[in-house]
Scaffold this active site. Structure first.
Site, short mmCIF file in Angstrom:
data_model
loop_
_atom_site.label_atom_id
_atom_site.label_comp_id
_atom_site.label_asym_id
_atom_site.label_seq_id
_atom_site.Cartn_x
_atom_site.Cartn_y
_atom_site.Cartn_z
N LYS A 159 39.25 7.77 -15.99
CA LYS A 159 38.60 7.68 -16.82
C LYS A 159 39.34 7.50 -18.04
O LYS A 159 39.42 6.59 -19.15
CB LYS A 159 37.36 8.25 -17.10
CG LYS A 159 36.23 8.36 -16.21
CD LYS A 159 35.21 9.36 -15.89
CE LYS A 159 34.20 9.17 -14.85
NZ LYS A 159 33.13 10.25 -14.63
N ASP A 163 27.39 8.63 -21.29
CA ASP A 163 27.05 8.93 -19.76
C ASP A 163 25.68 8.74 -19.41
O ASP A 163 25.29 8.69 -18.36
CB ASP A 163 27.52 10.19 -19.49
CG ASP A 163 28.13 10.44 -18.02
OD1 ASP A 163 28.47 9.22 -17.50
OD2 ASP A 163 28.11 11.57 -17.42
N GLN A 222 32.13 15.88 -17.54
CA GLN A 222 32.27 15.81 -16.22
C GLN A 222 31.67 16.65 -15.28
O GLN A 222 31.73 18.01 -15.11
CB GLN A 222 33.99 15.70 -15.78
CG GLN A 222 34.21 15.50 -14.30
CD GLN A 222 33.78 14.06 -14.03
OE1 GLN A 222 34.20 12.99 -14.72
NE2 GLN A 222 32.99 13.65 -12.89
#
Ligand code: NAD
Length: 292
Positions: free
Chosen positions: A51, A118, A95
């Site tokens: 990412k 996200d 994450q």
């Protein structure tokens, strides 16, 4: 059978974003995404690296907060709060998975909704249920919908069967397919580990979305001939013939299922790259919103 090329579709989205970032007015700051990683889980290290690299390729700025495996919830909260308060940061990603002593949902909720690129906080997930596209749609479900749309798969009136009910994938993708809007309007069934006679349900699917986390779980006798199959799974299986000692396989038995399917995503190169592309698109959107 057609292979849905997630790498190619993601690359075109990333190329568009790169152009847009390069075209920003001279002297303005580019979008900035901040990653929080807790511990050194090898899959998490590799996802954050990927990412981070893609963001840099697009010309975005990145920040990386690394916290030890045994970090306290207070310290994690302090890291999130600091990024929430920093006007130079437009998007924040924690994450997953977090170590077991930390409550993942509480962490997702703590991210400011306007930086929750996200899309796993309460506000952004709730907007999906309200058919409201003003928020950030969580990245893997958004990637699946985009793959289907760009591959010319119409969902309206079709039976979509989702196997898996996670917060990250199964539940939100089911809600997206159900939305009363173009490219959705499906009839949706969600299956999970307690579903009775799973194969009888998956065999009814016009579009089968597998998000289970068990290597090659979906076998040929679970799939209707002509179905579209979306394989979300990313599983490492030991493979001594590979230099790194493992290979990646999906949740679908690809060699057995692909001859039956009308369209299918490969692993790797299907949903995975789309997740990253959607994260970048959300970060760009967050940056555009604040007017730089
Ligand atoms: P999860 O473990 O949170 O959820 C798995 C779901 O599968 C659960 O809802 C469970 O009920 C269901 N399940 C488990 N065993 C089952 C069974 N025997 N029959 C029916 N259902 C069963 O996992 P997740 O976060 O949703 O991830 C699923 C897979 O997708 C994993 O392989 C993960 O690595 C992968 N993933 C990929 C991406 C991507 O970008 N491609 C993103 C997120 C997750």
């Amino acid at each position: 059978m057609e292979i849905i090329d997630g790498n190619a579709i993601a690359a075109s989205i990333i190329a568009e974003l790169k152009e847009k970032v390069a075209a920003r007015p001279a002297g303005t700051e580019p979008p900035c995404i901040a990653f929080i990683r807790v511990g050194d889980d090898p899959a998490s290290v590799s996802y954050v690296n990927k990412k981070n690299k893609t963001a840099a390729e697009i010309g975005m700025a990145t920040r990386l907060t690394l916290l030890p495996e045994d970090v306290s919830e207070d310290k994690l909260n302090a890291a999130i709060d600091e990024l929430n308060a920093d006007p130079a940061v437009h998007g924040i990603l924690i994450q997953a998975p977090l170590p077991r002593h930390l409550d993942e949902v509480r962490a997702f909720r703590r991210i400011a909704p306007e930086k929750d690129v996200d899309g796993l906080g309460t506000m952004n997930l709730g907007k999906i249920a309200q058919d409201d596209d003003s928020g950030f749609v969580c990245c893997t479900p958004a990637g699946i919908m985009e793959l289907l749309r760009r591959s010319g798969v119409t969902l309206s009136g079709k039976h979509v069967v989702v196997v898996g009910r996670s917060l990250l994938v199964g539940k939100p993708v089911a809600l997206l397919a159900l939305q009363k809007r173009e490219h959705a309007n499906a009839t949706v069934t969600v299956c999970h580990s307690r579903t009775a006679d799973l194969a009888a349900i998956t065999r009814q699917a016009d579009v089968l979305i597998a998000a289970i986390g068990i290597p090659e779980f979906i076998k040929a006798d679970m799939v209707k001939p002509g179905a579209v199959v979306i394989d979300v799974g990313i599983n490492r299986v030991a493979d001594p013939t590979r230099k790194r000692g493992y290979r990646l396989v999906g949740d679908v038995d690809f060699p057995a299922v692909s001859p039956l399917a009308s369209k299918i995503t490969p692993v790797p190169g299907g949903v995975g790259p789309m997740t990253v592309a959607m994260l970048m698109r959300n970060t760009f959107k967050a940056w555009e919103r604040v007017g730089r």
